[in-house]
Design an enzyme around this catalytic site. Sequence first.
Site, short mmCIF file in Angstrom:
data_model
loop_
_atom_site.label_atom_id
_atom_site.label_comp_id
_atom_site.label_asym_id
_atom_site.label_seq_id
_atom_site.Cartn_x
_atom_site.Cartn_y
_atom_site.Cartn_z
N LEU A 1 0.83 -1.40 0.38
CA LEU A 1 0.27 0.25 -0.09
C LEU A 1 0.97 1.42 0.00
O LEU A 1 0.90 2.34 0.52
CB LEU A 1 -0.70 -0.01 1.41
CG LEU A 1 -1.79 -0.67 1.64
CD1 LEU A 1 -2.80 -0.59 2.62
CD2 LEU A 1 -2.40 -0.91 0.00
N CYS A 2 2.27 1.29 -0.49
CA CYS A 2 3.01 2.12 -0.77
C CYS A 2 3.43 3.05 -2.64
O CYS A 2 3.42 3.21 -2.60
CB CYS A 2 4.43 2.75 0.16
SG CYS A 2 4.96 0.47 -0.43
N GLY A 3 1.94 2.72 -3.45
CA GLY A 3 2.14 2.99 -4.59
C GLY A 3 3.08 2.42 -5.12
O GLY A 3 3.02 1.19 -5.06
#
Length: 288
Positions: A87-89
């Site tokens: 969930l950090c691109g």
Amino acid sequence: MASMRDIRQRIRVVRNIQKITSAMQMVAAARLKRAQNRVGAARPYAEKMAEVMRHLAGAASGIEHPLLEVREPRRMAVVVITADRGLCGSYNTNIVRTAMELLSEHKDLESVVLPVGRKGPSAFRQRGCTLGATFELPSRDVALADAQAITREVRRLFGSGEIDIAYLVYTRFISALRLQPTVQQLLPLQPPQAAESRLQGVEEYLFEPVPERFLASLLPRYLDVQVYQALVESVASEHGARMTAMRSATDNAAEMIDRLTLSLNRARQAAITREIAEIVGGADALKG
């Protein structure tokens, strides 16, 4: 067209997701602030120590030391610092791509990857890379002991002759919106470039104690500082990437809620219009 009940259900789901992404954004922003402070505190020391070590290596070029030994490269190790969570691109994608490009440039060498972080081993295993030791990446407080565990393994591989060159791939933190994948050679230690030496002049050093003992104690510490700096920068970059990704997800959820609300209003208006038409039709039928 979806019914009003379905649209309301979708709006509730998106609102719940928006609350989660908004909370994750705030948590990442708080952790990013602390990580930025650690980067600001560690970066000047690491850069100055690197500069001193380059000058010392150039001034003491005649000194033999296992960590300064330049060999014909046949085997290579790549330490890759990835994220510990998702969930950090595109953070993990970018750093893995940079490492794979480095491996492709040296495809004639036998290579081993030393991943740092939970996302690294599976990513490189899927790409058919040979994995060595794996290390965890603390997402909050990075300690010097975490860096020492990595450098201890790299020094062991280099000193035993299992590798001839070692690289470090990490993400340099510039700002929350600008993260730069960086490749840095760890071993052997490189002296300054000739052009740089001519510009800055050649400095003469007097060693006390003898140069071998001095460098033997300073080189491991230099490696520890460089890897520690990379860990700190990577943790800050991960939090910055996660904050940006969660902000984007929160904004997208808000836009989706607006679109669903508009669709709900249109469906409600169509239902009211239909009911009015039915009432008017029924009244006309009674009159007739």
